[in-house]
Design an enzyme around this catalytic site. Structure first.
Site, mmCIF file in Angstrom:
data_model
loop_
_atom_site.group_PDB
_atom_site.id
_atom_site.type_symbol
_atom_site.label_atom_id
_atom_site.label_comp_id
_atom_site.label_asym_id
_atom_site.label_seq_id
_atom_site.Cartn_x
_atom_site.Cartn_y
_atom_site.Cartn_z
ATOM 1 N N GLU A 1 -5.284 -12.431 2.593
ATOM 2 C CA GLU A 1 -5.305 -11.069 3.594
ATOM 3 C C GLU A 1 -6.543 -11.034 4.491
ATOM 4 O O GLU A 1 -8.164 -11.017 3.288
ATOM 5 C CB GLU A 1 -4.777 -9.857 3.052
ATOM 6 C CG GLU A 1 -4.566 -8.818 3.878
ATOM 7 C CD GLU A 1 -4.078 -7.476 3.437
ATOM 8 O OE1 GLU A 1 -4.047 -7.540 2.294
ATOM 9 O OE2 GLU A 1 -2.970 -7.394 4.107
ATOM 10 N N LYS B 1 2.945 -8.501 8.903
ATOM 11 C CA LYS B 1 2.835 -8.216 7.589
ATOM 12 C C LYS B 1 3.614 -6.732 7.651
ATOM 13 O O LYS B 1 3.968 -5.718 8.824
ATOM 14 C CB LYS B 1 1.722 -6.820 6.725
ATOM 15 C CG LYS B 1 1.860 -6.864 5.510
ATOM 16 C CD LYS B 1 0.307 -6.140 5.145
ATOM 17 C CE LYS B 1 0.530 -5.705 3.704
ATOM 18 N NZ LYS B 1 -0.793 -5.484 3.640
ATOM 19 N N CYS C 1 0.180 -9.093 0.644
ATOM 20 C CA CYS C 1 -0.669 -8.342 -0.203
ATOM 21 C C CYS C 1 0.908 -7.398 -0.483
ATOM 22 O O CYS C 1 1.493 -7.185 -1.323
ATOM 23 C CB CYS C 1 -1.427 -7.018 0.539
ATOM 24 S SG CYS C 1 -2.689 -6.437 -0.608
HETATM 25 N N1 LIG Z 1 -3.772 -4.584 1.800
HETATM 26 C C1 LIG Z 1 -2.947 -4.186 0.856
HETATM 27 O O1 LIG Z 1 -1.611 -3.962 0.800
HETATM 28 C C2 LIG Z 1 -3.117 -3.787 -0.580
HETATM 29 C C3 LIG Z 1 -2.387 -3.052 -1.649
HETATM 30 C C4 LIG Z 1 -2.379 -2.125 -2.806
HETATM 31 O O2 LIG Z 1 -3.023 -2.130 -3.561
HETATM 32 C C5 LIG Z 1 -1.214 -1.681 -3.631
HETATM 33 O O3 LIG Z 1 0.295 -2.596 -3.240
HETATM 34 O O4 LIG Z 1 -1.444 -0.992 -4.724
#
Ligand SMILES: NC(=O)CCC(=O)C(=O)O
Length: 265
Positions: free
Chosen positions: A40, A112, A149
């Site tokens: 990502e 996303k 993510c």
């Molecule tokens: N970039 C993200 O989506 C981080 C997600 C995260 O840190 C978490 O779900 O814990």
């Protein structure tokens, strides 16, 4: 089918343009793989919020041009991780992942859906996507489902991907070390409940003061970890048998026994 996950170190002392060229060269080295996956927001860093607007780019911007060319040179399907997308001159920002076909053309993009930050950071700065995205890969003859993510925490998205035909769930991430145990656990959970392969590719290093977990992982449809990276930059290469997905679903038909939340006939 051979997949390579490129766990990129998003070093703050590396210029975005230099990282783009370095990563494109790494992609070109993956010739022979069927699918290459990047993390990502690797050009800028998933937590480098202060840089999002500066490095926002359209779907045919510098990252797409350079990485599309790398996919074409290596003749691979390339999930190029995500970029900060600016959809129009004054339009909103999205966290958008890009899938290139082996001819270098942008085949699909996924915005996303679940933005991270609890009303701050990404959640405040970016708009949310609203479309479930799958893609049929010619060559390996399998269907991938895309997620990014924080999406990993929302099983309902993965149910929708399975209902849309996904057999491999490809997740690009910039997941912090602090919650590394969640990352590993959720990747396996999504594989077991979906009876699908999970290919989860994160970043290495520390950017914007947030140490990254690394630990990119490939999990099979039975929940076994086939390969797992360490915490540094690494290329994780694994051979998969996509036919195992339907075999697993036929031999242990738990998906068939669903009662709640089924798609309307
Ligand atoms: N970039 C993200 O989506 C981080 C997600 C995260 O840190 C978490 O779900 O814990």
């Amino acid at each position: 089918m051979r997949a390579s996950l490129l766990q990129i170190d998003v070093r703050p002392d590396e210029q975005v343009a230099d990282r783009r060229s370095r990563v494109a060269a790494l992609v070109r080295e993956q010739a022979g793989a069927d699918l290459v996956v990047l993390p990502e927001l690797w050009p800028v860093g998933a937590f480098a919020y202060q840089d999002f607007a500066t490095y926002a780019e359209p779907l045919d911007g510098p990252t797409a041009r350079e990485l599309g060319a790398a996919a074409r040179a290596a003749r691979v399907w390339l999930h190029a991780g995500s970029i900060v997308e600016r959809s129009a001159a004054d339009g909103p920002l999205y966290n958008t992942s890009l899938l290139f076909a082996p001819d270098g053309q942008l085949h699909r993009f996924y915005r996303k859906i679940h933005r991270f930050g609890f009303d701050q950071g990404e959640a405040a700065m970016m708009a949310a996507g609203d479309e479930i995205v799958t893609a049929r890969l010619s060559g390996p003859q399998t269907t991938i489902g895309l997620a990014t993510c924080y999406d990993l925490r929302f099983p309902e998205q993965f149910r929708l991907l399975v209902d849309a035909g996904a057999q491999l769930l490809v997740i690009c991430a910039g997941w912090p070390e602090r919650r590394g145990a969640h990352w590993s656990l959720l990747a396996r959970a999504r594989a077991v409940e979906s009876q699908a392969y999970v290919l989860a590719c994160g970043t290495a290093g520390t950017h914007a003061g947030v140490q990254q977990a690394g630990r990119s992982v490939v999990v099979d449809p039975w929940g076994e970890v086939l390969a797992e990276a360490g915490t540094g930059e690494e290329v994780l290469t694994v051979d998969l048998d996509p036919s195992r997905v339907e075999k697993t679903r036929a031999e242990f038909p738990a998906l068939r026994d669903r009662v709640l939340g089924l798609p309307k006939p």
